[in-house]
Design a protein around this motif. Structure first.
Motif, PDB file in Angstrom:
ATOM      1  N   MET A 476      -6.347   2.131 -14.299  1.00 53.93           N
ATOM      2  CA  MET A 476      -6.466   1.043 -13.332  1.00 53.93           C
ATOM      3  C   MET A 476      -6.789   1.629 -11.966  1.00 53.93           C
ATOM      4  SD  MET A 476      -2.405   0.111 -12.834  1.00 53.93           S
ATOM      5  CE  MET A 476      -2.046   0.078 -14.582  1.00 53.93           C
ATOM      6  N   ASN A 477      -7.394   0.828 -11.106  1.00 50.06           N
ATOM      7  CA  ASN A 477      -7.585   1.220  -9.725  1.00 50.06           C
ATOM      8  C   ASN A 477      -7.729  -0.025  -8.878  1.00 50.06           C
ATOM      9  OD1 ASN A 477     -10.616   0.611  -9.446  1.00 50.06           O
ATOM     10  ND2 ASN A 477     -10.581   2.030 -11.176  1.00 50.06           N
ATOM     11  N   GLY A 478      -7.432   0.106  -7.586  1.00 57.29           N
ATOM     12  CA  GLY A 478      -7.484  -1.064  -6.721  1.00 57.29           C
ATOM     13  C   GLY A 478      -7.266  -0.695  -5.273  1.00 57.29           C
ATOM     14  N   THR A 479      -6.918  -1.698  -4.466  1.00 60.59           N
ATOM     15  CA  THR A 479      -6.872  -1.534  -3.019  1.00 60.59           C
ATOM     16  C   THR A 479      -5.585  -2.092  -2.440  1.00 60.59           C
ATOM     17  OG1 THR A 479      -8.051  -3.632  -2.756  1.00 60.59           O
ATOM     18  CG2 THR A 479      -9.373  -1.629  -2.829  1.00 60.59           C
ATOM     19  N   GLN A 480      -5.293  -1.641  -1.209  1.00 62.32           N
ATOM     20  CA  GLN A 480      -4.107  -2.082  -0.488  1.00 62.32           C
ATOM     21  C   GLN A 480      -4.336  -3.469   0.098  1.00 62.32           C
ATOM     22  OE1 GLN A 480      -3.063   0.615   2.635  1.00 62.32           O
ATOM     23  NE2 GLN A 480      -1.406  -0.649   3.450  1.00 62.32           N
ATOM     24  N   GLY A 481      -3.307  -4.303   0.060  1.00 64.28           N
ATOM     25  CA  GLY A 481      -3.404  -5.638   0.628  1.00 64.28           C
ATOM     26  C   GLY A 481      -3.193  -5.627   2.138  1.00 64.28           C
ATOM     27  N   GLY A 482      -3.284  -6.802   2.741  1.00 61.39           N
ATOM     28  CA  GLY A 482      -3.010  -6.932   4.164  1.00 61.39           C
ATOM     29  C   GLY A 482      -4.127  -6.477   5.070  1.00 61.39           C
ATOM     30  N   GLY A 483      -5.367  -6.418   4.557  1.00 61.09           N
ATOM     31  CA  GLY A 483      -6.491  -6.041   5.399  1.00 61.09           C
ATOM     32  C   GLY A 483      -6.627  -4.558   5.660  1.00 61.09           C
ATOM     33  N   GLU A 484      -5.816  -3.739   4.971  1.00 58.63           N
ATOM     34  CA  GLU A 484      -5.900  -2.292   5.168  1.00 58.63           C
ATOM     35  C   GLU A 484      -6.902  -1.674   4.201  1.00 58.63           C
ATOM     36  OE1 GLU A 484      -4.746  -0.580   7.534  1.00 58.63           O
ATOM     37  OE2 GLU A 484      -3.467  -2.083   8.476  1.00 58.63           O
ATOM     38  N   ASP A 485      -7.108  -0.367   4.355  1.00 58.58           N
ATOM     39  CA  ASP A 485      -8.141   0.315   3.594  1.00 58.58           C
ATOM     40  C   ASP A 485      -7.545   1.317   2.601  1.00 58.58           C
ATOM     41  OD1 ASP A 485     -10.825   0.578   3.019  1.00 58.58           O
ATOM     42  OD2 ASP A 485     -11.048   2.361   4.276  1.00 58.58           O
ATOM     43  N   GLY A 486      -6.283   1.122   2.208  1.00 61.62           N
ATOM     44  CA  GLY A 486      -5.646   2.011   1.259  1.00 61.62           C
ATOM     45  C   GLY A 486      -6.142   1.774  -0.156  1.00 61.62           C
ATOM     46  N   VAL A 487      -5.924   2.757  -1.025  1.00 56.01           N
ATOM     47  CA  VAL A 487      -6.357   2.668  -2.414  1.00 56.01           C
ATOM     48  C   VAL A 487      -5.240   3.173  -3.322  1.00 56.01           C
ATOM     49  CG1 VAL A 487      -8.813   2.933  -1.920  1.00 56.01           C
ATOM     50  CG2 VAL A 487      -7.410   4.963  -2.293  1.00 56.01           C
ATOM     51  N   ALA A 488      -5.306   2.795  -4.591  1.00 54.79           N
ATOM     52  CA  ALA A 488      -4.345   3.265  -5.592  1.00 54.79           C
ATOM     53  C   ALA A 488      -5.033   3.307  -6.947  1.00 54.79           C
ATOM     54  CB  ALA A 488      -3.120   2.345  -5.644  1.00 54.79           C
ATOM     55  N   ASP A 489      -4.508   4.157  -7.834  1.00 50.93           N
ATOM     56  CA  ASP A 489      -4.978   4.182  -9.201  1.00 50.93           C
ATOM     57  C   ASP A 489      -3.799   4.457 -10.114  1.00 50.93           C
ATOM     58  OD1 ASP A 489      -4.524   7.024  -9.492  1.00 50.93           O
ATOM     59  OD2 ASP A 489      -6.399   7.391  -8.465  1.00 50.93           O
ATOM     60  N   GLY A 490      -4.008   4.399 -11.402  1.00 47.95           N
ATOM     61  CA  GLY A 490      -2.922   4.639 -12.342  1.00 47.95           C
ATOM     62  C   GLY A 490      -3.433   4.786 -13.750  1.00 47.95           C
ATOM     63  N   THR A 491      -2.603   5.359 -14.614  1.00 49.88           N
ATOM     64  CA  THR A 491      -2.922   5.537 -16.024  1.00 49.88           C
ATOM     65  C   THR A 491      -1.688   5.197 -16.850  1.00 49.88           C
ATOM     66  OG1 THR A 491      -4.495   7.319 -15.546  1.00 49.88           O
ATOM     67  CG2 THR A 491      -3.669   7.175 -17.799  1.00 49.88           C
ATOM     68  N   PHE A 492      -1.885   4.475 -17.969  1.00 40.52           N
ATOM     69  CA  PHE A 492      -0.795   4.214 -18.902  1.00 40.52           C
ATOM     70  C   PHE A 492      -0.513   5.479 -19.697  1.00 40.52           C
ATOM     71  CE2 PHE A 492      -2.402  -0.045 -18.084  1.00 40.52           C
ATOM     72  CZ  PHE A 492      -1.240  -0.783 -17.979  1.00 40.52           C
ATOM     73  N   TYR A 493       0.770   5.827 -19.848  1.00 39.04           N
ATOM     74  CA  TYR A 493       1.164   7.032 -20.550  1.00 39.04           C
ATOM     75  C   TYR A 493       2.086   6.707 -21.719  1.00 39.04           C
ATOM     76  CZ  TYR A 493      -0.628   9.763 -16.607  1.00 39.04           C
ATOM     77  OH  TYR A 493      -1.427  10.334 -15.663  1.00 39.04           O
ATOM     78  N   GLY A 494       2.088   7.607 -22.704  1.00 34.41           N
ATOM     79  CA  GLY A 494       2.937   7.449 -23.874  1.00 34.41           C
ATOM     80  C   GLY A 494       2.239   6.669 -24.969  1.00 34.41           C
ATOM     81  N   PRO A 495       2.754   6.737 -26.204  1.00 32.68           N
ATOM     82  CA  PRO A 495       2.077   6.089 -27.339  1.00 32.68           C
ATOM     83  C   PRO A 495       2.022   4.580 -27.243  1.00 32.68           C
ATOM     84  CG  PRO A 495       4.246   6.899 -27.979  1.00 32.68           C
ATOM     85  CD  PRO A 495       3.982   7.448 -26.621  1.00 32.68           C
ATOM     86  N   ASP A 496       2.958   3.960 -26.508  1.00 36.57           N
ATOM     87  CA  ASP A 496       3.035   2.501 -26.448  1.00 36.57           C
ATOM     88  C   ASP A 496       2.728   1.930 -25.070  1.00 36.57           C
ATOM     89  OD1 ASP A 496       3.903   2.392 -29.170  1.00 36.57           O
ATOM     90  OD2 ASP A 496       5.893   3.014 -28.491  1.00 36.57           O
ATOM     91  N   LYS A 505      -2.768   5.752  -1.519  1.00 33.51           N
ATOM     92  CA  LYS A 505      -2.931   6.089  -0.100  1.00 33.51           C
ATOM     93  C   LYS A 505      -2.774   4.808   0.694  1.00 33.51           C
ATOM     94  CE  LYS A 505      -7.039   6.332   1.818  1.00 33.51           C
ATOM     95  NZ  LYS A 505      -8.392   6.775   2.240  1.00 33.51           N
ATOM     96  N   THR A 506      -1.955   4.832   1.759  1.00 34.38           N
ATOM     97  CA  THR A 506      -1.812   3.670   2.627  1.00 34.38           C
ATOM     98  C   THR A 506      -2.394   3.993   4.002  1.00 34.38           C
ATOM     99  OG1 THR A 506       0.371   4.223   3.583  1.00 34.38           O
ATOM    100  CG2 THR A 506       0.344   3.136   1.436  1.00 34.38           C
ATOM    101  N   THR A 507      -2.872   2.957   4.668  1.00 33.62           N
ATOM    102  CA  THR A 507      -3.431   3.115   6.010  1.00 33.62           C
ATOM    103  C   THR A 507      -2.788   2.089   6.944  1.00 33.62           C
ATOM    104  OG1 THR A 507      -5.239   1.539   5.630  1.00 33.62           O
ATOM    105  CG2 THR A 507      -5.633   3.844   5.029  1.00 33.62           C
ATOM    106  N   PHE A 508      -3.056   2.249   8.241  1.00 33.98           N
ATOM    107  CA  PHE A 508      -2.629   1.256   9.220  1.00 33.98           C
ATOM    108  C   PHE A 508      -3.704   1.118  10.284  1.00 33.98           C
ATOM    109  CE2 PHE A 508      -1.045   5.333  10.591  1.00 33.98           C
ATOM    110  CZ  PHE A 508      -1.174   5.344  11.975  1.00 33.98           C
TER     111      PHE A 508
END
Length: 524
Positions: A476-496, A505-508
């Motif tokens: 997954m990947n996406g962005t920070q809310g509230g009009g900021e320019d931060g980003v995030a990503d993630g991966t599901f781990y484990g068999p289930d 990353k967060t910005t202000f």
């Protein structure tokens, strides 16, 4: 004459099909699309098999998801032309995956070929060739012949007429028809607009296959629905045939024990130079062999990128010492780096030295769960190098960072998960750029809507920070809310898919300044 021409074309098509091998299956379909196979157009259907040399052509508002034999996942966007130029994934044969995108958009999550033979995985556009280094990326072919290549995880190489540029996670390359390449960091707005304009299909409803689904005479599941949303199909024909061929009184044979396979742990984290400038640690590679209790440091490394004075990207790779270490979840281990290599950026002769940062690679031993599927830690190193552009020798580079890693969940498992408000809870660790690059800790939680393929990550830094993410395959990947320019990503781990780990990353000040960069891990 026309009649006989059609007959000849049909015979040629059937002959080619008879001797061709199925290498992929259509696992998601929205809208209208067709296969161009040896000049014959075949309407694309859910569950259809694909072969080498096939070309997928999508119409307006269409989207196709394909899973190949090595578990590479390709999503083809609307108004696109995607070709399978060469593909081989067989035992005792050298694997290869060569694709083409001549029009429209595609994105991919690389599979086993990308892991074992990344130099054999490539995508060709009208003007460039994209190579991979264990990654997720998207290609947008524009009407004027130019194209954009976004790297959303890992790293890619973009080559034009023998000239190569490395594109790290969070960056995109703009390739002109003339062959000129411009490298830029994409913003949250650009990432969102790219996803929505090329791959969005509105609110997606996943239709699940019940145990009462009809089975046609050919062993395929029979679906009757007016909804064009994606249906996940699991092919159990071979299993059914094996069962019916055995005599009723014949015991089922014992499965042969499989040899131990490495737990391939691949994830990334953030790092910072001692002067305060930050970079993205593109990849952290860890191999856990056997049952995950032995850490094979000989095949493990940390890699990041920086910018040279000449504007070129420098690639730094730190290899972990060769001594294997015993590893058990929730127990700390520590090792060192044995070597460092730099390429690009007009830098050379990199070597480890005693400096302000200790030579260390650490798993901190405070994982959320007592299993071998996800872990995290820190690393640091001091080194010397030559800046050939400036004619300066023995320049100092002191770096440290955070990493999170795990054994990814199979994408098909994630796609089959259900629930529109599934909760994950955990914690985060981050480098605080506002407060002298100190390490801060806190709690994190995530809510996942598997029906809509969305996730919301919350971390409790300051008054709280929120990220809205889109799920593709097992990541997954996406962005920070509230009009900021931060980003995030993630991966599901484990068999289930019970764990998720990733980076943020967060910005202000409306994205003008970096606040914190960190890693997180959450569990159901």
């Amino acid at each position: 004459m026309k009649f006989f021409t059609k007959i000849i074309l049909i015979v040629l098509f059937l002959s080619a099909t008879l001797f061709s091998k199925d290498i992929a299956r259509v696992t998601g379909l929205n809208g209208k699309a067709y296969i161009d196979r040896d000049g014959v157009k075949i309407e694309l259907t859910l569950g259809a098999s694909l072969q080498e040399k096939d070309t997928i052509v999508t119409k307006d508002k269409a989207k196709v998801q394909i899973i190949f034999e090595d578990e590479t996942i390709v999503t083809v966007g609307k108004n696109s032309n995607f070709s399978i130029d060469e593909y081989l994934y067989e035992a005792k044969e050298e694997p290869v995956a060569k694709f083409g995108i001549l029009r429209g958009a595609m994105r991919t999550i690389t599979g086993k070929i990308g892991e074992i033979a990344p130099d054999k995985f490539s995508v060709k556009t009208k003007t460039s060739t994209i190579g991979i280094r264990g990654t997720n990326f998207a290609i947008i072919e524009r009407v004027d012949g130019s194209h954009l290549v976004y790297c959303t995880y890992g790293a890619i190489s973009v080559s034009v007429s023998g000239n190569e540029i490395i594109v790290g996670q969070g960056f995109y390359a703009s390739v002109a028809l003339s062959g000129e390449i411009e490298l830029n960091e994409f913003t949250s707005k650009e990432l969102r607009e790219m996803q929505e304009s090329n791959f969005a299909e509105g609110k997606k409803k996943k239709i699940r296959v019940s145990k009462d689904a009809d089975v046609a005479d050919d062993g395929q599941l029979d679906f009757t629905t007016d909804n064009e949303s994606a249906i996940v199909v699991k092919d159990t024909t071979a299993q059914t045939q094996d069962a019916t061929q055995r005599e009723d009184n014949e015991p089922e044979p014992e499965p042969e024990p499989e040899p131990p396979t490495p737990h391939q742990i691949v994830m990334s984290g953030w790092m910072v130079n001692s002067d305060g400038s930050e970079h993205y640690s593109r990849r952290v590679g860890l191999d856990f062999i056997s049952d995950g209790s032995l850490f094979d440091s000989a095949n493990s490394w940390v890699e990041d990128a920086s910018q040279g004075a000449a504007g070129e990207t420098a690639e730094w790779k730190y290899t972990i010492s060769d001594t294997p270490l015993t590893y058990t979840s929730r127990e700390e281990f520590s090792t060192t780096f044995s070597s460092v290599v730099v390429s690009g950026g007009n830098f050379s002769n990199a070597r480890i030295t005693a400096g302000t940062q200790p030579n260390s690679f650490i798993a901190t031993g405070d994982d959320l769960k007592n299993d071998d599927y996800m872990s995290w830690g820190s690393w640091s190193i001091s080194l010397l190098y030559n800046d050939d552009y400036a004619g300066a020798k023995d320049q100092t580079r002191d770096v440290y960072g955070l990493w999170v890693a795990g054994e990814p969940t199979d994408a098909a498992v994630v796609d089959a998960l259900t629930g529109n408000a599934v909760s994950y809870d955990g914690k985060y660790r981050a480098i605080d750029f506002v407060n002298s690059n100190t390490i801060v800790n806190g709690t994190a939680d995530m809510t996942v809507d598997f029906g809509a393929d969305t996730a919301t990550l919350n971390i409790d830094y300051d008054s709280g920070r929120t990220f809205d993410m889109y799920i593709t395959g097992n990541s997954m990947n996406g962005t920070q809310g509230g009009g900021e320019d931060g980003v995030a990503d993630g991966t599901f781990y484990g068999p289930d898919g019970d764990s998720v780990g990733g980076n943020f990353k967060t910005t202000f000040d409306d994205g003008a300044a970096v606040e914190i960069k960190g890693v997180y891990q959450v569990d159901k």
